[in-house]
Design an enzyme around this catalytic site. Structure first.
Site, PDB file in Angstrom:
ATOM      1  N   LYS A   1       0.868  -1.176   0.000  1.00 18.34           N
ATOM      2  CA  LYS A   1       0.000   0.000   0.000  1.00 18.34           C
ATOM      3  C   LYS A   1       0.902   1.222   0.000  1.00 18.34           C
ATOM      4  O   LYS A   1       1.654   1.460   0.938  1.00 18.34           O
ATOM      5  CB  LYS A   1      -0.900  -0.019   1.246  1.00 18.34           C
TER       6      LYS A   1
ATOM      7  N   GLY B   1       5.511   2.972  10.724  1.00 22.49           N
ATOM      8  CA  GLY B   1       4.773   4.223  10.870  1.00 22.49           C
ATOM      9  C   GLY B   1       4.558   4.556  12.334  1.00 22.49           C
ATOM     10  O   GLY B   1       5.349   4.182  13.200  1.00 22.49           O
ATOM     11  N   SER B   2       3.463   5.224  12.615  1.00 19.62           N
ATOM     12  CA  SER B   2       3.188   5.717  13.960  1.00 19.62           C
ATOM     13  C   SER B   2       2.572   4.622  14.831  1.00 19.62           C
ATOM     14  O   SER B   2       1.982   3.661  14.325  1.00 19.62           O
ATOM     15  CB  SER B   2       2.221   6.897  13.894  1.00 19.62           C
TER      16      SER B   2
ATOM     17  N   GLY C   1      -1.152   4.308  13.948  1.00 19.96           N
ATOM     18  CA  GLY C   1      -1.408   3.509  12.758  1.00 19.96           C
ATOM     19  C   GLY C   1      -1.164   2.041  12.991  1.00 19.96           C
ATOM     20  O   GLY C   1      -1.948   1.184  12.549  1.00 19.96           O
ATOM     21  N   GLY C   2      -0.091   1.714  13.681  1.00 17.90           N
ATOM     22  CA  GLY C   2       0.201   0.315  13.964  1.00 17.90           C
ATOM     23  C   GLY C   2      -0.868  -0.336  14.811  1.00 17.90           C
ATOM     24  O   GLY C   2      -1.273  -1.480  14.563  1.00 17.90           O
TER      25      GLY C   2
ATOM     26  N   GLU D   1       6.590  -1.692  13.030  1.00 18.34           N
ATOM     27  CA  GLU D   1       7.676  -0.910  13.601  1.00 18.34           C
ATOM     28  C   GLU D   1       7.166   0.512  13.728  1.00 18.34           C
ATOM     29  O   GLU D   1       6.781   1.123  12.728  1.00 18.34           O
ATOM     30  CB  GLU D   1       8.913  -0.965  12.716  1.00 18.34           C
TER      31      GLU D   1
ATOM     32  N   CYS E   1      14.967   5.394  11.940  1.00 16.77           N
ATOM     33  CA  CYS E   1      14.271   4.785  13.075  1.00 16.77           C
ATOM     34  C   CYS E   1      15.199   4.519  14.248  1.00 16.77           C
ATOM     35  O   CYS E   1      14.740   4.331  15.371  1.00 16.77           O
ATOM     36  CB  CYS E   1      13.596   3.491  12.635  1.00 16.77           C
TER      37      CYS E   1
ATOM     38  N   GLU F   1       9.261   9.375  20.656  1.00 21.48           N
ATOM     39  CA  GLU F   1      10.162   9.572  19.527  1.00 21.48           C
ATOM     40  C   GLU F   1       9.863  10.905  18.849  1.00 21.48           C
ATOM     41  O   GLU F   1       8.705  11.263  18.630  1.00 21.48           O
ATOM     42  CB  GLU F   1       9.970   8.439  18.515  1.00 21.48           C
TER      43      GLU F   1
END
Length: 325
Positions: free
Chosen positions: A19, A70-71, A74-75, A94, A129, A207
């Site tokens: 995606k 991502g964030s 979102g995860g 992640e 990251c 983060e």
């Protein structure tokens, strides 16, 4: 898009549906064209869309595993959707990583560490990251803190970040940082900077995506307390003399915190090899057992099956002892 997750899934024998990120649609199309030119037909597909498209893919019965970067928000949404399926599937997400650095007094005389840390903070505009986001130093670290702040501030201003939203978030964080402590950095929001604070709490535990780092001074006796209060990270770093008697105790404090613990190095720069582990406790990853970088990433997309009592020649035929997701 054509990185470690895709490579690992293809190596495991799985077809891949990607995606695309809405911020880079044309780049995604270009990469998909490159993949189509070298991969067998039907092995790689690209889908455009937003959140709804992501959730629809996770819920599709044909999808057997999910990899996401991502964030944490979102995860978590993808994890919830995967868990709500009639047949729940794994999500390897992640998300956010503070990657703290703990400087012991024995490392302070070494002049290379402020510059090395500054390069890790500012490289790729602080968008890696594994970027160090928190540096913990002892009280008598004036020279180290000054050299580190100066090296970060001396970094060249960046022209752009990955998305306008990320650039705006970095500029807003610089404004807020001025109210949190002593800021060392360039005059423009486009510059890297450090902020020295008296305590770590609230958003300082999260983060920050961008070329910035938080410095906190505290007695070495409190390092373990700070480590216990931090969220899970991909990495934790210790700077110390190799024979420092404080190392064993600090290492024990850091094992629950991070998936990769670095002694006298920087966490940026991740080798793709058998020994690499690129996972960590929540919110660094949703599953710390399977790395997203390195050859063992293939195990994310394999389902082990034990064949008991079968002749060895039958078990070996077609490699049926390892079943694709």
């Amino acid at each position: 898009m054509l990185g470690g997750d895709t490579a690992a899934a293809l190596a495991a024998g799985c077809p891949v549906v990607v995606k695309a990120h809405p911020a880079q649609p044309r780049t995604a199309d270009l990469l998909a064209g490159l993949a189509a030119a070298v991969l067998p037909e039907g092995v790689f597909r690209l889908v455009h869309g937003g959140v709804d498209a992501s959730l629809a893919l996770v819920r599709d019965p044909a999808i057997r595993a999910v990899a996401f970067t991502g964030s944490p928000t979102g995860g978590r949404a993808l994890m919830d959707a995967a868990a709500a399926r009639p047949d729940p599937i794994p999500v390897f997400a992640e998300m956010g990583s503070l990657n703290p650095v703990f400087v012991l007094p024995s490392a302070l005389p070494n002049p290379k560490w402020p510059g090395a840390l500054a390069a890790a903070v500012t490289g790729s505009a602080g968008q890696l990251c594994t970027k160090p986001g928190l540096v913990v130093v002892p009280p008598a670290a004036d020279g180290f803190v000054a050299a580190f702040g100066a090296a970060v501030a001396a970094a060249s201003p960046f022209d752009r970040m990955l998305t306008p939203a990320m650039a705006d978030a970095h500029a807003r964080w610089r404004t807020r940082a001025a109210g949190l402590g002593a800021v060392t950095g360039g005059a423009s929001p486009r510059h890297a900077f450090t902020v020295e604070v008296g305590a770590v709490a609230g958003e300082l535990l999260e983060e920050h995506f961008g070329p910035a780092a938080v410095v906190v001074r505290t007695p070495v006796e409190r390092y373990g307390e700070i480590a216990a209060a931090l969220p899970g990270s991909l990495t934790a770093t210790v700077l110390a003399a190799p024979d420092d008697e404080l190392l064993p105790g600090l290492l024990a404090d850091l094992v629950p915190l991070a998936g990769r613990i670095v002694l006298n190095g920087v966490p940026t720069g991740v080798a793709v090899c058998d020994a690499t582990h690129h996972g960590g406790p929540w919110p660094a990853t949703s599953n710390p057992l399977h790395t997203s970088v390195g050859t063992r990433a293939v195990d994310r997309f394999l389902r082990p099956v034990a064949l008991q009592g079968f002749p060895p020649e039958l078990a070996a035929a077609g490699q049926v002892s390892r079943t694709f997701m």
